[in-house]
Design a protein around this motif. Structure first.
Motif, PDB file in Angstrom:
ATOM      1  N   MET A   1       0.834  -1.206   0.000  1.00 22.56           N
ATOM      2  CA  MET A   1       0.000   0.000   0.000  1.00 22.56           C
ATOM      3  C   MET A   1       0.868   1.256   0.000  1.00 22.56           C
ATOM      4  N   THR A   3       2.062   4.622   1.125  1.00 25.03           N
ATOM      5  CA  THR A   3       1.971   5.415   2.342  1.00 25.03           C
ATOM      6  C   THR A   3       3.193   6.313   2.469  1.00 25.03           C
ATOM      7  N   PRO A   4       2.985   7.539   2.931  1.00 28.95           N
ATOM      8  CA  PRO A   4       4.133   8.424   3.108  1.00 28.95           C
ATOM      9  C   PRO A   4       4.902   8.110   4.385  1.00 28.95           C
ATOM     10  N   PHE A   5       4.394   7.168   5.174  1.00 31.05           N
ATOM     11  CA  PHE A   5       4.989   6.937   6.485  1.00 31.05           C
ATOM     12  C   PHE A   5       5.772   5.635   6.544  1.00 31.05           C
ATOM     13  N   VAL A   6       6.735   5.633   7.449  1.00 32.07           N
ATOM     14  CA  VAL A   6       7.467   4.408   7.739  1.00 32.07           C
ATOM     15  C   VAL A   6       6.644   3.603   8.728  1.00 32.07           C
ATOM     16  N   VAL A   7       6.391   2.351   8.392  1.00 31.71           N
ATOM     17  CA  VAL A   7       5.644   1.485   9.297  1.00 31.71           C
ATOM     18  C   VAL A   7       6.569   0.360   9.738  1.00 31.71           C
ATOM     19  N   SER A   8       6.794   0.251  11.028  1.00 30.41           N
ATOM     20  CA  SER A   8       7.665  -0.817  11.517  1.00 30.41           C
ATOM     21  C   SER A   8       7.206  -1.221  12.905  1.00 30.41           C
ATOM     22  N   ILE A   9       7.785  -2.315  13.365  1.00 27.53           N
ATOM     23  CA  ILE A   9       7.440  -2.826  14.684  1.00 27.53           C
ATOM     24  C   ILE A   9       8.155  -1.996  15.745  1.00 27.53           C
ATOM     25  N   ALA A  10       7.519  -1.816  16.900  1.00 29.78           N
ATOM     26  CA  ALA A  10       8.113  -1.093  18.020  1.00 29.78           C
ATOM     27  C   ALA A  10       9.412  -1.802  18.448  1.00 29.78           C
ATOM     28  N   HIS A  12      10.100   2.351  18.624  1.00 25.27           N
ATOM     29  CA  HIS A  12      10.379   3.342  17.595  1.00 25.27           C
ATOM     30  C   HIS A  12      11.502   4.288  17.989  1.00 25.27           C
ATOM     31  N   VAL A  13      12.005   4.113  19.186  1.00 23.87           N
ATOM     32  CA  VAL A  13      13.200   4.860  19.581  1.00 23.87           C
ATOM     33  C   VAL A  13      14.250   3.845  20.004  1.00 23.87           C
TER      34      VAL A  13
ATOM     35  N   LYS B 320       7.540  11.475   9.518  1.00 19.89           N
ATOM     36  CA  LYS B 320       7.925  10.279   8.752  1.00 19.89           C
ATOM     37  C   LYS B 320       7.346   9.033   9.413  1.00 19.89           C
ATOM     38  N   PRO B 327       6.411   5.680  22.119  1.00 23.87           N
ATOM     39  CA  PRO B 327       7.384   5.213  21.133  1.00 23.87           C
ATOM     40  C   PRO B 327       7.983   3.838  21.439  1.00 23.87           C
TER      41      PRO B 327
END
Lengths: 325, 429
Positions: A1, A3-10, A12-13, B320, B327
């Protein structure tokens, strides 16, 4: 699909730390001991260190290229291996010795096992063991520190004890041992500089105290019990702790991540094993010093120590079953 | 004395962005998209049809299954569609789209004179069930179910979870500061529903003002000050820290006599029991380096992120990554057209810079993941086993106990996505 976003598993930091940063910090922590070695034994020690590091980097780069791997030369682990090997060489060694040792350390000690993170034995110590059996004379020809007018080669304090050379002048004080006024390998003599580096690593939590302390405690205790001149329980524990390569080995090589156990309990057992073996080699074998062989032998025990010191997980009803690597 | 647990990590908090700002109220959005599943358990069936007029608090979705939670309209207006829409947790879900009308009327009557002492346990639990309350910390487990443990379980302690250990989030913190009485009353209501005398309010020590406020408002509760550490807010960790009890593998907090509830759940229970008001809005934190105005904001459930951000002045930097939740455990979204749901504690917008896709390198066995794991698993060993498809061995090493806090992956210096491997392995065992 789309999407302008990055989708990933946590998560995220992620923490700021990285393998490269850790390696750089360990190298940084070793600099005082190297500088002290160069000051004590002269400029040739610097040449040995540079040749050893350069060979390590070059060998790593060549082999990674042959293996068609991403050149991770810059992760600084090869620099560390080269540096540690040089620290384990006598300052009087011929200049081709670090080249041969460093090549062997990286090629056989590290890359044949699969490279970074895969080696069973500490690569620098593999290199040293190789040199030790191949050119034992060069590896045991010592040079006196600059404070000694008598510049000709003499024996290390441990070797003197071993040979029981009554004639040999044996007048090292604790102060001499701490500042490095004794014959020995380039990076092992200046205890105060090594400890400064070790404190830095402990403070940064890059190493844990478990293996070094149990290692040093075991050597100190066994030496106190059995190494006395007049019987049991009167050995000079401090002398045996400060002589030889124990401090360098305990803080910088028995703490090597890849080749030592994961859990705290495992690390303590690893340290105790190293300590017992070091004592046994020093006391009963033909060698005056046994730090590097002890650590190499215990490296082989790391997988089994890992297996038997698995922490019981939170809420685990009974001891976990044995499985896995 | 400060309570804590073994393991865990100390990520930077970023709480100062929002924790001193008073909660603001979002305007009424032009439409809301209310998913029929915002909870763990059975999906609700719509009880309204397209074209029907609804008010704030009108029941629009229900299920007869025990483990489920009612869904209410959060605006007054007209149902325009019932269709599958983007969902922040499930990807997509059957949702009721409601267009807001001119006047905003409530379907419930505020009942300020409710005397909780007159209510029975069943009546309290019934009010909570009618209000559609779920665990607002993010887990979304129906609260009335959690408050109805099986007869053979004895509950002796109620813990109000005020840890809020995720970075950025400060909505619970603000709710405690601004509505301490309501939170305490809600917590008391839940204790009464459980028939429990021993209530503990557990707060991390990075919220000294909240500790002070709670001390002066919650006379019947013990206040436990926790060391600030992630994941202190995890149920098993907070029980361990405060009571020293260990929830056995595969068991629930009620198996060690505890029920843990979140601050905003307590607030929602207060509204449900004392005011007879269903759950139609909640306070969320909006923060992150891309956001122009980081805020804590009371949002109507079903408000689309795109509408919400327009009303807040948009972004200073191109986002982004859009994360629902914190988070550490939050879920990255693929579109801004997702609604805020009951379990949404915050929306974090990260820029390109924070979305660094670092190259994964070889494990150097540094053991940082082992030290960080609050469950005392061996993430690196499990990762190696999962990579080699040795799932049964991973199971024997306790992989199923991983509750996916992400501490291992946070710490890893080789940037190995350890949690990806844990999740994959868990799906295979």
């Amino acid at each position: 699909m789309d999407t302008p976003f990055v989708v990933s598993i946590a998560p995220h930091v992620k923490s700021e730390s990285s393998t490269r940063k850790i390696m750089r910090s360990v190298i940084f922590s070793l600099l005082p001991a190297g500088a002290a070695g160069i000051y004590i034994f002269g400029i040739k020690s610097l040449y040995i260190i540079i040749l050893s590091i350069f060979t390590a980097l070059f060998t790593e780069w060549i082999i990674l290229t042959i293996r068609k791997q991403q050149a991770s030369v810059l992760d600084a682990s090869a620099v560390l291996t080269g540096l540690l090997l040089a620290y384990n060489l006598p300052p009087a060694a011929p200049l081709w010795l670090p080249v041969a040792g460093s090549f062997f350390a990286i090629a056989i000690g590290k890359q044949v096992f699969g490279g970074m993170g895969q080696n069973i034995f500490n690569p620098a110590l593999v290199g040293r063991a190789f040199l030790m059996v191949s050119w034992p004379v060069y590896m045991t020809t010592w040079q006196n520190p600059k404070w000694n007018i008598d510049a000709v080669s003499s024996a290390t304090p441990l070797a003197i004890i071993k040979a029981k050379e009554a004639a040999a002048v044996f007048d090292v004080s604790y102060l001499d041992l701490i500042i490095g006024n004794r014959p020995g390998c380039i990076g092992e003599v200046c205890i105060i500089a090594l400890l400064a580096g070790a404190v830095y690593l402990l403070f940064k939590r890059y190493i844990s105290y478990h293996a070094p302390l149990s290692y040093i405690a075991a050597v100190g205790f066994l030496s106190w019990v059995f190494n006395g001149k007049t019987g049991l329980f009167c050995g000079d524990a401090l002398f045996f702790v400060l002589s030889g390569g124990l401090i360098l080995g305990a803080f910088f090589m028995a703490t090597d991540y890849v080749t030592s156990p994961l859990s705290s309990k495992g690390k303590v057992m690893f340290g105790l094993g190293c300590g017992i073996l070091t004592f046994v080699i020093r006391k009963f074998s033909g060698y005056p010093e046994g730090v590097s062989y002890s650590i190499l032998i215990m490296n082989a025990f790391t997988p089994i120590l890992d297996r038997y010191t698995r922490p019981r997980w939170f809420g685990c009803p009974s001891a976990p079953k044995k499985a896995g690597r | 004395m400060r309570f804590t647990f073994k393991g865990g990590i100390h990520p930077p908090g970023f709480k100062k962005l929002t924790n001193t700002k008073a909660i603001i109220r979002a305007g009424v959005p032009k439409q809301v998209v209310v998913p029929l599943s915002q909870h763990i358990g059975a999906v609700c069936e719509p009880v309204v049809s397209v074209g029907e007029a609804v008010k704030i608090g009108t029941l629009i979705g229900r299920s007869d299954k025990f483990i489920s939670a009612y869904v209410h309209s959060s605006v007054s207006g007209k149902v325009i569609k019932i269709e599958s829409r983007a969902h922040p947790v499930l990807g997509a879900c059957n949702s009721i789209v409601i267009e807001s009308g001119q006047s905003q009327d409530a379907a419930y009557v505020n009942n300020h004179n409710c005397d909780i002492d007159m209510l029975s346990q069943e009546e309290i639990i019934n009010s909570i069930s009618q209000a559609g309350i779920v665990g607002l910390g993010g887990a979304c487990f129906p609260t009335h179910v959690k408050l109805s443990p099986p007869k053979n379980k004895t509950i002796d302690t109620f813990i109000l979870n005020c840890a809020e250990c995720e970075p950025y989030l400060s909505c619970d913190h603000r709710v405690m500061l601004e509505h301490p009485e309501a939170v305490v009353k809600g917590a008391f209501g839940m204790m009464k529903a459980l028939g429990v005398k021993n209530g503990i309010i557990a707060i991390e020590d990075n919220k000294p003002d909240a500790i002070k406020v709670m001390r002066s408002n919650a006379a019947n509760f013990k206040i436990a000050v926790l060391k600030t550490k992630y994941p202190q807010g995890a149920e098993k960790q907070i029980i361990n820290a405060v009571l020293g009890r260990i929830v056995p593998s595969g068991a629930l907090p009620m198996d060690v006599g505890c029920v843990v509830q979140n601050v905003q759940t307590a607030f929602a229970v207060y509204e449900a029991v004392y005011l007879k008001k269903p759950l139609t809005e909640r306070v969320i934190t909006i923060a992150g380096p891309c956001v122009k105005n980081a805020v804590n904001i009371r949002v109507k459930i079903g408000t689309l992120v795109s509408d919400l951000m327009d009303s807040l002045g948009g972004f200073i930097r191109e986002p982004k990554k859009v994360i629902f939740g914190g988070p550490m455990m939050g879920i990255a979204q693929y579109t801004l057209d997702v609604p805020v749901i009951k379990g949404t504690s915050g929306i974090i917008f990260l820029s390109e810079k924070e979305t660094g896709n670092e190259q994964e390198s070889a494990c150097i066995r540094c053991g940082k993941c082992v030290d960080a794991c609050p469950v005392k698993l061996l993430p690196t060993t499990l990762m190696h086993l999962v990579k080699k498809d040795r799932f049964s061995e991973a199971k024997d090493l306790g992989l199923a106990n991983c509750y996916e806090c992400g501490s291992c992956a946070y710490e890893c210096p080789a940037k190995i996505p350890l949690l990806d491997y844990m999740k994959f392995g868990k799906a295979k065992i």
